[in-house]
Write a protein that holds these residues in place. Structure first.
Motif, mmCIF file in Angstrom:
data_model
loop_
_atom_site.group_PDB
_atom_site.id
_atom_site.type_symbol
_atom_site.label_atom_id
_atom_site.label_comp_id
_atom_site.label_asym_id
_atom_site.label_seq_id
_atom_site.Cartn_x
_atom_site.Cartn_y
_atom_site.Cartn_z
ATOM 1 N N GLY A 1 0.791 -1.220 0.000
ATOM 2 C CA GLY A 1 0.000 0.000 0.000
ATOM 3 C C GLY A 1 0.824 1.270 0.000
ATOM 4 N N HIS A 2 2.065 1.198 0.481
ATOM 5 C CA HIS A 2 2.930 2.375 0.584
ATOM 6 C C HIS A 2 3.733 2.648 -0.681
ATOM 7 C CE1 HIS A 2 5.574 -1.046 1.134
ATOM 8 N NE2 HIS A 2 6.580 -0.256 0.811
ATOM 9 N N SER A 3 3.743 1.696 -1.634
ATOM 10 C CA SER A 3 4.724 1.742 -2.717
ATOM 11 C C SER A 3 4.463 2.853 -3.731
ATOM 12 C CB SER A 3 4.760 0.404 -3.453
ATOM 13 O OG SER A 3 5.695 0.460 -4.511
ATOM 14 N N MET A 4 5.554 3.536 -4.114
ATOM 15 C CA MET A 4 5.504 4.552 -5.159
ATOM 16 C C MET A 4 6.051 4.024 -6.487
ATOM 17 S SD MET A 4 6.794 7.955 -3.149
ATOM 18 C CE MET A 4 6.062 8.505 -1.595
ATOM 19 N N SER A 5 6.488 2.786 -6.516
ATOM 20 C CA SER A 5 7.098 2.246 -7.732
ATOM 21 C C SER A 5 6.165 2.260 -8.937
ATOM 22 C CB SER A 5 7.612 0.826 -7.478
ATOM 23 O OG SER A 5 8.723 0.849 -6.610
ATOM 24 N N PRO A 6 4.877 1.906 -8.795
ATOM 25 C CA PRO A 6 4.017 1.934 -9.986
ATOM 26 C C PRO A 6 3.909 3.311 -10.627
ATOM 27 C CG PRO A 6 3.023 0.572 -8.282
ATOM 28 C CD PRO A 6 4.195 1.253 -7.650
ATOM 29 N N VAL A 7 3.710 4.364 -9.842
ATOM 30 C CA VAL A 7 3.579 5.697 -10.432
ATOM 31 C C VAL A 7 4.886 6.134 -11.082
ATOM 32 C CG1 VAL A 7 4.158 6.996 -8.319
ATOM 33 C CG2 VAL A 7 2.701 8.030 -10.044
ATOM 34 N N MET A 8 6.004 5.747 -10.476
ATOM 35 C CA MET A 8 7.317 6.118 -11.004
ATOM 36 C C MET A 8 7.612 5.400 -12.325
ATOM 37 S SD MET A 8 10.974 5.580 -9.087
ATOM 38 C CE MET A 8 10.817 3.788 -8.971
ATOM 39 N N GLN A 9 7.429 4.088 -12.346
ATOM 40 C CA GLN A 9 7.751 3.323 -13.552
ATOM 41 C C GLN A 9 6.765 3.604 -14.678
ATOM 42 O OE1 GLN A 9 10.471 1.906 -13.985
ATOM 43 N NE2 GLN A 9 11.260 1.134 -12.048
ATOM 44 N N ASN A 10 5.481 3.766 -14.360
ATOM 45 C CA ASN A 10 4.512 4.062 -15.420
ATOM 46 C C ASN A 10 4.752 5.428 -16.037
ATOM 47 O OD1 ASN A 10 2.940 1.666 -15.568
ATOM 48 N ND2 ASN A 10 1.972 2.183 -13.626
ATOM 49 N N ALA A 11 5.217 6.385 -15.230
ATOM 50 C CA ALA A 11 5.565 7.699 -15.781
ATOM 51 C C ALA A 11 6.736 7.571 -16.749
ATOM 52 C CB ALA A 11 5.915 8.657 -14.650
ATOM 53 N N VAL B 1 17.037 0.664 -22.369
ATOM 54 C CA VAL B 1 16.933 2.083 -22.709
ATOM 55 C C VAL B 1 17.321 2.899 -21.477
ATOM 56 C CG1 VAL B 1 15.324 3.943 -23.329
ATOM 57 C CG2 VAL B 1 15.117 1.696 -24.422
ATOM 58 N N LYS B 2 18.024 4.003 -21.675
ATOM 59 C CA LYS B 2 18.405 4.853 -20.549
ATOM 60 C C LYS B 2 17.159 5.389 -19.858
ATOM 61 C CE LYS B 2 21.289 8.782 -19.187
ATOM 62 N NZ LYS B 2 21.869 8.008 -18.065
ATOM 63 N N ALA B 3 17.121 5.261 -18.552
ATOM 64 C CA ALA B 3 15.947 5.673 -17.782
ATOM 65 C C ALA B 3 15.851 7.198 -17.675
ATOM 66 C CB ALA B 3 16.008 5.074 -16.383
ATOM 67 N N PRO B 4 14.639 7.751 -17.788
ATOM 68 C CA PRO B 4 14.441 9.197 -17.592
ATOM 69 C C PRO B 4 14.301 9.504 -16.096
ATOM 70 C CG PRO B 4 12.364 8.193 -18.213
ATOM 71 C CD PRO B 4 13.388 7.086 -18.204
ATOM 72 N N ALA B 5 15.431 9.523 -15.405
ATOM 73 C CA ALA B 5 15.406 9.659 -13.943
ATOM 74 C C ALA B 5 14.701 10.930 -13.491
ATOM 75 C CB ALA B 5 16.824 9.611 -13.390
ATOM 76 N N ASP B 6 14.846 12.029 -14.249
ATOM 77 C CA ASP B 6 14.190 13.268 -13.850
ATOM 78 C C ASP B 6 12.669 13.132 -13.892
ATOM 79 O OD1 ASP B 6 14.322 12.978 -16.608
ATOM 80 O OD2 ASP B 6 14.498 15.127 -17.006
ATOM 81 N N VAL B 7 12.157 12.407 -14.868
ATOM 82 C CA VAL B 7 10.711 12.155 -14.972
ATOM 83 C C VAL B 7 10.245 11.291 -13.793
ATOM 84 C CG1 VAL B 7 8.924 10.992 -16.349
ATOM 85 C CG2 VAL B 7 10.678 12.393 -17.468
#
Length: 283
Positions: free
Chosen positions: A18-28, A269-275
């Motif tokens: 329930g605490h995870s931010m990974s889905p919003v980060m990876q989907n972005a 592919v290089k990750a868009p870390a800023d996004v």
């Protein structure tokens, strides 16, 4: 994006999530790169891990992340692990290709990058005290040892687990590493010889945000205090450390950097870390 049979699936296996931010980060990141992929959280209790992993390998998944409490147990169900993950003894990222599952570990690299970018300092030559001996601790501790930390202390409520990890670090890296019992006097003594304190446990994570793995009285302003918990952004431990005058490092940058490394494992592919940063900061 229209989801179809061509949509590649990735996800996060853990419990709870329930605490995870990974889905919003990876989907972005997927959206920014115009990829036909989605990332979903999959809550898996320990007794169901093997069944879920076997099922995922037959579905349209081409990879997934692994979090608490599965980072060590997952290794039983993989076809292969890369050399670095084998050295650590824990996996947080899995790539699926031609039905085969290969494990990687991006946690330690994510932490090291976060530490160096947020402190402007290097871990080389530092004495490090690590709270916890689970999968995240193994990744962080081994990575810091391999990057020439001077000395390490591993502290866990179960002393045998701390001792086992300390022995592994000494055997594989050759640096001085001691297990510390969860006794205030023993912790205090070790912290007098410490430059960097790292919490790798889940203590302080939402919803138990007022909990801390250490009593505030044990902290000293000489320390750089790091917490890999990222929800809340500033844990009770970090608030206490800040009040004591310590330099602190939050857990969110580690989340993003380990996620960026995982993104590159799956996609080449290089990750868009800023996004990815923007996504979690707006979450």
């Amino acid at each position: 994006m229209i989801i179809s049979t061509k949509t590649k699936l990735t996800g996060l296996l853990g419990y709870p999530l329930g605490h995870s931010m990974s889905p919003v980060m990876q989907n972005a990141a997927f959206e920014y790169c115009s990829m036909n992929r989605i990332y979903i959280p999959v809550e898996v209790k320990p007794e169901n891990l093997e069944t879920v992993v076997r099922g995922i390998s037959k579905m349209n998944f081409d990879g997934f992340n692994v979090t608490i409490p599965h980072k060590i147990e997952i290794m039983k169900y993989l076809d292969e692990t890369d050399e670095y993950a084998r050295c650590i003894g824990a996996v947080n990222t899995v790539k699926i290709k031609d039905g085969r599952l290969k494990g990687y570990n991006t946690d330690g690299i994510g932490f090291l990058r976060s530490f160096e970018e947020n402190t402007g300092d290097r871990i080389e030559g530092k004495s490090v005290f690590v709270l916890g001996s689970g999968g995240a601790s193994r990744a962080v501790s081994m990575t810091l040892a391999l990057n020439k930390a001077k000395k390490m202390y591993i502290c866990n409520r179960t002393f045998d687990k701390a001792s086992s990890l300390a022995d592994d670090i000494k055997r594989q890296t050759g640096i001085r590493c001691e297990a510390v019992s969860f006794d205030p006097e023993e912790i205090k003594k070790a912290l007098q010889d410490t430059d960097v304190l790292i919490n790798t446990t889940s203590v302080g994570m939402s919803p138990n945000m007022e909990e801390s793995p250490l009593d505030k009285s044990l902290l000293d302003k000489r320390l750089t205090v790091c917490d890999i918990v990222y929800n809340p952004r500033k844990t009770r431990l970090l608030k206490d450390a800040e009040e004591k005058g310590c330099r602190i490092v939050e857990g969110l940058p580690m989340l993003v950097y380990q996620g960026a490394e995982a993104f590159e494992v799956w996609t080449d592919v290089k990750a868009p870390a800023d996004v990815m940063f923007e996504a979690v900061e707006d979450f």
